[in-house]
Design an enzyme around this catalytic site. Structure first.
Site, PDB file in Angstrom:
ATOM      1  N   TYR A 180      -1.320   4.522 -10.484  1.00 35.25           N
ATOM      2  CA  TYR A 180      -2.404   3.754 -11.121  1.00 35.25           C
ATOM      3  C   TYR A 180      -3.781   4.241 -10.673  1.00 35.25           C
ATOM      4  O   TYR A 180      -4.588   4.720 -11.467  1.00 35.25           O
ATOM      5  CB  TYR A 180      -2.198   2.271 -10.824  1.00 35.25           C
ATOM      6  CG  TYR A 180      -3.420   1.398 -10.790  1.00 35.25           C
ATOM      7  CD1 TYR A 180      -4.180   1.153 -11.926  1.00 35.25           C
ATOM      8  CD2 TYR A 180      -3.799   0.789  -9.599  1.00 35.25           C
ATOM      9  CE1 TYR A 180      -5.305   0.328 -11.868  1.00 35.25           C
ATOM     10  CE2 TYR A 180      -4.908  -0.045  -9.536  1.00 35.25           C
ATOM     11  CZ  TYR A 180      -5.666  -0.267 -10.668  1.00 35.25           C
ATOM     12  OH  TYR A 180      -6.761  -1.072 -10.603  1.00 35.25           O
ATOM     13  N   TYR A 228       0.840  -1.200   0.000  1.00 35.34           N
ATOM     14  CA  TYR A 228       0.000   0.000   0.000  1.00 35.34           C
ATOM     15  C   TYR A 228       0.874   1.249   0.000  1.00 35.34           C
ATOM     16  O   TYR A 228       1.357   1.687   1.033  1.00 35.34           O
ATOM     17  CB  TYR A 228      -0.904  -0.031   1.235  1.00 35.34           C
ATOM     18  CG  TYR A 228      -2.125   0.840   1.152  1.00 35.34           C
ATOM     19  CD1 TYR A 228      -2.012   2.218   1.000  1.00 35.34           C
ATOM     20  CD2 TYR A 228      -3.401   0.300   1.235  1.00 35.34           C
ATOM     21  CE1 TYR A 228      -3.130   3.022   0.934  1.00 35.34           C
ATOM     22  CE2 TYR A 228      -4.529   1.090   1.175  1.00 35.34           C
ATOM     23  CZ  TYR A 228      -4.387   2.458   1.024  1.00 35.34           C
ATOM     24  OH  TYR A 228      -5.497   3.253   0.959  1.00 35.34           O
TER      25      TYR A 228
END
Length: 389
Positions: free
Chosen positions: A333, A285
């Protein structure tokens, strides 16, 4: 590790994954609409029908009572549901909870789902005031969560000599992976100098050290290993997981350079029967560049304090020694408020060999690591193909 945890190894598998529309979905599209899109696509990916779903796992910061609201919108009546809420890490722990529920006979087909339109609706999870901070932090007017992660970055630089260039390497590597992903939000060239010279957000982090603000969602479908082998796509087995929480507020973090990933990763690897050196691809993450460095250290891919040198010289970029965040990550992304579910989707696709130009050659064992709060909740999962059982 308890015997019951060990017995969960490989008993469930991911059989369907999908994103919703990503990036900027525009006015009139709701978070629930994205949940619906992702669910329909994941069911098609798995070769299942909506009527097969009897377990629902959901978390949201954008609408109340996420499980019941999503169930109503989707038109399903789950016999087991779980709304565990630990921020962006929630969806990784949902995988393990789904595994346990399926093994216990509480459900047979579990849907883990999320959606957010925070960019199109002009929202976000940023606060500069008291509601999200302790009273002794509020007078300093931190810009949360950025200031919390900036503190961790500054401490790591002070304690271990980590450089701004090394932090920037994380963002550059993510962008290089994103350039291989046709649906990534940011695909333009990005250099170390671009990262360092970008607009300052919270010293030492510039805007390019911080994750995107996008719309998006995803869905993951989990069922028993036995049933998974009869379905449309090669199953991706859930080999082990672990979660750990040491604090909520950054002022209560025991050590700004060490996260509870030390504990969650150890537990996940013990259950899975593997170690960091066995992992083919890593999804962590990356809400901020410091995250990737901290998690690679705490999960055992390098020693504490060596994360900066580990990510240098393109080691986590395409062609490097360890493929990390191969979809472009939250930095390039997509980051729709909470990113954890999208990491799972990329890991599954890598194991299946479905990622096109960014596909890595060795792709049987993947690690997914979720983070929630201000380095608060840490959840690690190890996923594998058939050969890893």
């Amino acid at each position: 590790m308890s015997r019951s945890e060990q017995e969960l190894r490989g008993t469930a598998a991911i059989v369907g994954v999908a994103e919703s529309a990503l990036g900027v979905v525009g006015a009139g599209v709701t978070s629930l609409d994205l949940i619906g899109q992702a669910t329909v696509r994941a069911l098609a990916d798995a070769g299942l029908e909506k009527s097969d779903i009897d377990g629902l796992f959901c978390h949201s910061a954008f609408f109340p009572l996420p499980v019941t609201t999503a169930a109503e919108y989707l038109g399903i009546r789950p016999r087991f549901s779980d709304g565990t809420a630990m921020g962006g890490s929630s969806f990784v722990t949902h995988l393990w909870h789904a595994t346990a529920a399926i093994e216990a006979g509480l459900c047979e087909v579990a849907l883990v789902v999320y959606g957010s339109t925070q960019r199109s609706q002009g929202g976000g999870l940023v606060s500069s005031g008291a509601p999200l901070t302790r009273s002794w932090e509020a007078p300093y007017r931190p810009r949360m969560p950025s200031s919390a992660y900036a503190m961790a970055a500054a401490r790591h630089m002070y304690e271990f000599g980590t450089t701004r260039e090394q932090l920037a390497e994380v963002a550059v590597a993510a962008r290089q992976w994103a350039q291989l992903n046709p649906i990534a939000f940011e695909q333009g060239d990005l250099s170390i100098e671009d990262v360092i010279n970008a607009r300052m957000v919270s010293t030492p982090l510039t805007v390019r050290d911080c994750c995107l603000l996008t719309d998006g969602g995803g869905a993951v479908i989990v069922t028993s290993a036995e049933r998974a082998k009869t379905l449309k796509k090669p199953p991706v087995f859930i080999l082990g997981a672990g979660d750990a929480t040491w604090h909520m507020n950054i002022s209560q973090m025991p050590d700004l350079t060490t996260t509870a990933a030390v504990e969650s990763g150890r537990r996940a690897f013990e259950i899975a029967g593997y170690s960091p050196r066995d992992v083919d691809v890593v999804q962590v993450y990356d809400a901020f560049t410091i995250n990737t460095i901290l998690f690679l250290e705490d999960l055992g891919f390098c020693e504490k304090g060596e994360g900066g040198s580990f990510v240098a010289d393109g080691n986590i970029a395409p062609g490097g020694g360890l493929p990390v965040n191969t979809n472009g990550g939250g930095l390039s992304y997509c980051h729709p408020g909470m990113y954890g579910l999208l990491m799972i989707i990329e890991a599954v696709r890598q194991i299946r060999g479905e990622t096109g130009d960014r596909q890595i050659s060795d792709h049987q064992l993947a690690l997914v690591h979720g983070n929630g709060g201000t380095l608060s909740s840490q959840v690690t999962a190890v996923l594998g193909g058939e050969s890893t059982l």
